[in-house]
Design an enzyme around this catalytic site. Structure first.
Site, PDB file in Angstrom:
ATOM      1  NE  ARG A 104      -2.329   0.887   3.583  1.00  0.00           N
ATOM      2  CZ  ARG A 104      -3.209   1.288   4.876  1.00  0.00           C
ATOM      3  NH1 ARG A 104      -4.153   1.177   4.541  1.00  0.00           N
ATOM      4  NH2 ARG A 104      -2.547   1.830   5.859  1.00  0.00           N
ATOM      5  CB  THR A 108      -1.945   7.228  -2.999  1.00  0.00           C
ATOM      6  OG1 THR A 108      -1.367   5.817  -3.196  1.00  0.00           O
ATOM      7  CG2 THR A 108      -0.807   7.906  -3.913  1.00  0.00           C
ATOM      8  CG  ASP A 200       3.127  -2.161   8.917  1.00  0.00           C
ATOM      9  OD1 ASP A 200       3.272  -3.665   8.600  1.00  0.00           O
ATOM     10  OD2 ASP A 200       2.801  -1.521   8.167  1.00  0.00           O
ATOM     11  CG  ASP A 203       6.779  -2.933   9.533  1.00  0.00           C
ATOM     12  OD1 ASP A 203       7.360  -3.576   8.473  1.00  0.00           O
ATOM     13  OD2 ASP A 203       6.509  -1.613   9.554  1.00  0.00           O
TER      14      ASP A 203
HETATM   15  C1  PRP Z   1      -1.077  -4.036   4.664  1.00  0.00           C
HETATM   16  C2  PRP Z   1      -2.008  -5.390   5.030  1.00  0.00           C
HETATM   17  C3  PRP Z   1      -2.851  -5.294   3.770  1.00  0.00           C
HETATM   18  C4  PRP Z   1      -2.734  -4.043   3.558  1.00  0.00           C
HETATM   19  C5  PRP Z   1      -4.225  -3.503   3.896  1.00  0.00           C
HETATM   20  O1  PRP Z   1      -0.073  -4.615   3.910  1.00  0.00           O
HETATM   21  O2  PRP Z   1      -1.220  -6.718   5.239  1.00  0.00           O
HETATM   22  O3  PRP Z   1      -2.196  -6.036   2.750  1.00  0.00           O
HETATM   23  O4  PRP Z   1      -2.030  -3.186   4.244  1.00  0.00           O
HETATM   24  O5  PRP Z   1      -4.457  -2.399   3.801  1.00  0.00           O
HETATM   25  P1  PRP Z   1      -5.665  -1.519   2.770  1.00  0.00           P
HETATM   26  O6  PRP Z   1      -6.742  -2.462   3.128  1.00  0.00           O
HETATM   27  O7  PRP Z   1      -6.059  -0.200   3.040  1.00  0.00           O
HETATM   28  O8  PRP Z   1      -5.505  -1.956   1.326  1.00  0.00           O
HETATM   29  P2  PRP Z   1       1.040  -3.405   3.526  1.00  0.00           P
HETATM   30  O9  PRP Z   1       0.679  -2.686   2.194  1.00  0.00           O
HETATM   31  O10 PRP Z   1       1.533  -2.646   4.725  1.00  0.00           O
HETATM   32  O11 PRP Z   1       2.328  -4.412   2.888  1.00  0.00           O
HETATM   33  P3  PRP Z   1       3.075  -5.718   3.754  1.00  0.00           P
HETATM   34  O12 PRP Z   1       2.204  -6.641   4.177  1.00  0.00           O
HETATM   35  O13 PRP Z   1       4.350  -5.966   2.741  1.00  0.00           O
HETATM   36  O14 PRP Z   1       3.616  -4.956   5.016  1.00  0.00           O
HETATM   37  N1  URA Z   2      -1.915  -2.331   7.327  1.00  0.00           N
HETATM   38  C1  URA Z   2      -1.846  -2.700   8.482  1.00  0.00           C
HETATM   39  O1  URA Z   2      -0.641  -3.783   8.536  1.00  0.00           O
HETATM   40  N2  URA Z   2      -2.312  -2.420   9.553  1.00  0.00           N
HETATM   41  C2  URA Z   2      -3.233  -1.467   9.687  1.00  0.00           C
HETATM   42  O2  URA Z   2      -3.858  -1.280  10.525  1.00  0.00           O
HETATM   43  C3  URA Z   2      -3.644  -1.208   8.163  1.00  0.00           C
HETATM   44  C4  URA Z   2      -3.210  -1.568   7.054  1.00  0.00           C
END
Ligand code: PRP
Ligand code: URA
Length: 209
Positions: A104, A108, A200, A203
């Site tokens: 994400r 944006t 997160d 992370d």
């Molecule tokens: C997080 C999570 C989802 C997304 C949710 O991933 O694991 O995939 O955000 O957010 P949304 O519903 O607003 O799209 P992230 O983009 O942080 O990537 P990662 O799993 O690589 O940390």
């Molecule tokens: N992605 C995450 O990992 N946590 C949140 O709360 C939202 C998006």
């Protein structure tokens, strides 16, 4: 309109609370996500079709039920979705695994695709799309769009924690996709993080912050 199933079993709720705690470290966080995913898989697979087979017990011949060979694929949204795969696979070891890489954009909040590899016969399989967090719903909605473009018709979305905004987005974009969650939270903050959420997920799983 798709259905939303909230799995409020006490064991699941207890483990989600442990995951939310900011003092919970990566090792325990991963173990808990693994356990919860296994418990969720039990409910998500409740409608798998059965067929009758004849077997011989030590006592007599008997007609019993086995799963009718329905083909499943588990598709984690990278990265955090990876943390849900092993728990589900421990109940359905014959499932194939596909991967969709999305992150994400922090400014944006829009999903950016960087990887997609699905089983060759994905369109014949029931797809369990897994990601711990459903926040704005942008990532899940985009992943479902990729799956549909590949011909997948039978898709379930499995999340640990969902915000109402994410549920509404997926229901609006994909009314045919049922959503399974362990917890429905209150709302999103200004940065698109779920309140109270767990921070997160990627992370915390991989220790990258
Ligand atoms: C997080 C999570 C989802 C997304 C949710 O991933 O694991 O995939 O955000 O957010 P949304 O519903 O607003 O799209 P992230 O983009 O942080 O990537 P990662 O799993 O690589 O940390
Ligand atoms: N992605 C995450 O990992 N946590 C949140 O709360 C939202 C998006």
């Amino acid at each position: 309109m798709s259905k939303v199933h909230v799995m409020d079993h006490p064991l699941i709720q207890h483990k989600v609370s442990l995951m939310r705690d900011k003092e919970t470290g990566s090792k325990e966080f991963r173990e808990l996500l693994n356990e919860i995913s296994m418990l969720m898989a039990y409910e998500v697979t409740r409608d798998l079709p059965l067929k009758t087979v004849e077997i011989e017990t030590p006592i007599c011949r008997a007609q019993t039920q086995v799963i009718a060979g329905k083909k499943l694929a588990i598709v984690p949204i990278l990265r955090a979705g990876l943390g849900m795969v092993d728990g589900i696979m421990s109940l359905v070891p014959a499932a194939k695994v596909g991967h969709i890489g999305l992150y994400r954009d922090p400014n944006t909040l829009e999903p950016v695709e960087y990887y997609c590899k699905l089983p060759a016969d994905a369109e014949e399989r029931e797809i369990l799309l897994v990601d711990p967090m459903l926040a704005t719903g942008g990532s899940a909605s985009a992943a479902i769009r990729f799956l549909k473009r590949r011909g997948c018709k039978n898709i379930k979305l499995v999340n640990l924690i969902a915000a109402p905004e994410g549920i509404a987005r997926v229901q609006a974009d994909h009314p045919d996709v049922d959503i399974f969650v362990a917890a429905m939270d209150e709302k999103l903050n200004d940065h698109g993080y779920i309140i109270p959420g767990l921070g997160d997920a990627g992370d915390r799983l991989f220790g990258t912050k």
